[in-house]
Enzyme design. Structure first.
Site, mmCIF file in Angstrom:
data_model
loop_
_atom_site.group_PDB
_atom_site.id
_atom_site.type_symbol
_atom_site.label_atom_id
_atom_site.label_comp_id
_atom_site.label_asym_id
_atom_site.label_seq_id
_atom_site.Cartn_x
_atom_site.Cartn_y
_atom_site.Cartn_z
ATOM 1 N N ASP A 60 -8.518 3.896 13.207
ATOM 2 C CA ASP A 60 -8.465 3.462 11.970
ATOM 3 C C ASP A 60 -8.935 1.978 11.835
ATOM 4 O O ASP A 60 -8.485 0.851 12.427
ATOM 5 C CB ASP A 60 -7.091 3.575 11.414
ATOM 6 C CG ASP A 60 -6.782 3.345 9.959
ATOM 7 O OD1 ASP A 60 -7.530 2.799 9.302
ATOM 8 O OD2 ASP A 60 -5.452 3.401 9.551
ATOM 9 N N ASP A 97 -9.356 -8.307 8.573
ATOM 10 C CA ASP A 97 -8.173 -9.542 8.515
ATOM 11 C C ASP A 97 -7.730 -9.753 9.557
ATOM 12 O O ASP A 97 -7.142 -10.875 9.875
ATOM 13 C CB ASP A 97 -7.191 -9.053 7.319
ATOM 14 C CG ASP A 97 -7.731 -8.665 5.872
ATOM 15 O OD1 ASP A 97 -8.503 -9.416 5.390
ATOM 16 O OD2 ASP A 97 -7.150 -7.559 5.446
ATOM 17 N N LYS A 111 -5.207 -8.904 1.563
ATOM 18 C CA LYS A 111 -5.999 -9.482 2.603
ATOM 19 C C LYS A 111 -5.182 -10.820 3.015
ATOM 20 O O LYS A 111 -5.254 -11.135 4.048
ATOM 21 C CB LYS A 111 -7.276 -9.838 2.084
ATOM 22 C CG LYS A 111 -8.174 -8.573 1.851
ATOM 23 C CD LYS A 111 -9.501 -8.915 1.439
ATOM 24 C CE LYS A 111 -10.196 -7.415 1.308
ATOM 25 N NZ LYS A 111 -10.579 -6.645 2.217
ATOM 26 N N ASP A 149 0.956 -1.228 -0.090
ATOM 27 C CA ASP A 149 0.015 -0.079 -0.193
ATOM 28 C C ASP A 149 0.857 1.209 -0.134
ATOM 29 O O ASP A 149 1.715 1.291 0.897
ATOM 30 C CB ASP A 149 -0.835 0.118 1.177
ATOM 31 C CG ASP A 149 -1.760 -1.163 1.287
ATOM 32 O OD1 ASP A 149 -1.908 -1.767 0.212
ATOM 33 O OD2 ASP A 149 -2.397 -1.353 2.454
ATOM 34 N N SER A 190 -1.060 -2.087 13.034
ATOM 35 C CA SER A 190 -2.071 -1.879 13.971
ATOM 36 C C SER A 190 -2.467 -3.390 14.726
ATOM 37 O O SER A 190 -3.083 -3.344 15.778
ATOM 38 C CB SER A 190 -3.622 -1.318 13.713
ATOM 39 O OG SER A 190 -4.091 -2.476 12.623
ATOM 40 N N THR A 240 -19.219 -10.653 11.375
ATOM 41 C CA THR A 240 -18.551 -9.592 12.107
ATOM 42 C C THR A 240 -19.574 -8.136 12.039
ATOM 43 O O THR A 240 -19.667 -7.848 10.596
ATOM 44 C CB THR A 240 -17.264 -9.272 11.575
ATOM 45 O OG1 THR A 240 -16.910 -8.921 10.294
ATOM 46 C CG2 THR A 240 -16.244 -10.399 11.906
ATOM 47 N N ALA A 265 -18.729 -2.379 15.421
ATOM 48 C CA ALA A 265 -18.759 -2.010 16.772
ATOM 49 C C ALA A 265 -19.700 -2.877 17.781
ATOM 50 O O ALA A 265 -19.437 -2.845 19.028
ATOM 51 C CB ALA A 265 -18.860 -0.482 17.010
#
Length: 321
Positions: free
Chosen positions: A263, A269, A47, A20, A308, A235, A238
């Site tokens: 973010d 993933d 991914k 990226d 992250s 999924t 929140a």
């Protein structure tokens, strides 16, 4: 290949590797206009690669986990390809089935982000599009050594289907994350998937059911289960996730604690990679899904995608018991 070739706790991921390239700018330039941006970042993505890295980071520092995550992908012979292989090796991922080609560049995603957070992205699949069914066959021993195999929809779908089919033939539990979702996905994919993990948008594209409330989400999950899988995990951002299994009537809703969202890129993933890790160390599907939801919730509090994802030492040690 008999069951004796299985190595305890191995996870194999078949999918895309991208780099990226993100440029930050006050506003996106108009055609023919040159503008100065404020920042640039290069990060590893794709991914498949993200899921493998998320899984590997959780076992990082545990010598018993070295080489337990195995990646099947294709990169170019360019610098980005070399760096991507180096990134896998940094996290202890086995790269014997990372194929290379000089016929295309390593997959890239140049991304422009403006001050409002709006983005424009061009994805060039490059080498990812050149991974072949023959190379899946050449990876038979790597796939057969695994307890779990994960696939997404970022590489050629016929190649993905072959990987899922081969895994089933070899007695490997298959985890399918239909992202990015394609309209009119063949039911053949679901027939060879043991666990399907997907978000609300993907669920709606696949079933036509909007998942805004739990009852509808369960209805959608049962539609997917009817096509072959044993478990479906939806999924819900929140709202956590919903686990629905073929042998139980009602689903299990797994909430997550409120997090300050910085973010969300790569959170899906992270969820899949974490699920794979905990399944591979022997947790049942509900325990693994609870942990995956918790770890993915931590990832959204940090910038970036792979950057992250937490390593084991950063997380509450209770997750690992």
């Amino acid at each position: 290949v008999g069951m004796e070739s299985k190595v305890e706790g191995v996870v194999c991921v078949v999918g895309a590797t991208n780099v990226d390239l993100t440029t930050y700018i006050d506003r996106l330039p108009k055609p023919g206009e040159t503008r100065h941006g404020s920042d640039f970042q290069k990060a590893f993505g794709g991914k498949g690669a993200n899921q493998a890295i998320a899984c590997a980071k959780l076992g990082h520092g545990d010598s018993k986990r070295e080489g337990k995550v195995r990646m099947v992908t294709k990169v170019g012979t360019d610098a980005f390809g070399t760096e991507s292989i180096g990134n896998f090796k940094t996290w202890g991922i086995a790269t014997d089935s990372v194929f290379t080609t000089d016929k295309a560049p390593t997959g890239v995603a140049p991304i422009w982000v403006d001050e409002q957070g709006e983005n424009a992205i061009i994805v060039v699949s490059g080498a990812n599009a050149l991974l072949t069914k023959e190379e899946i066959e050449q990876s038979r021993d790597v796939i057969g050594s695994a307890s779990y195999l994960a696939c997404q929809l970022e590489i050629d779908s016929a190649v993905t289907l072959r990987a899922l089919e081969l895994a089933k033939e070899l007695g490997v539990t298959t985890v399918f994350n239909p992202a990015p979702m394609k309209e009119g996905l063949s039911d053949n994919f679901l027939a060879v998937s043991d666990i399907v993990c997907l978000n609300e948008t993907e669920t709606e594209l696949l079933t036509g059911v909007n998942c805004e409330n739990e009852k509808d989400a369960e209805k959608a999950a049962h539609q997917i289960l009817a096509k072959g899988p044993k478990h479906v995990i939806l999924t819900l951002g929140a709202r956590g996730c919903l686990l629905v299994s073929r042998d139980t009537e009602s689903g299990i809703h797994i909430p997550v604690s409120k997090a300050k969202v910085v973010d969300t890129s790569g959170a899906g993933d992270c969820f899949v990679g974490t699920l794979l890790y905990f399944l591979s160390i022997g947790k049942d599907i509900e325990s693994a899904a609870r942990r995956a939801a918790a770890v993915a919730a931590v990832s959204v509090t940090k910038k970036g995608t792979q950057s992250s994802y937490s390593v084991r030492a950063d997380l509450d040690s209770a997750l690992f018991h």
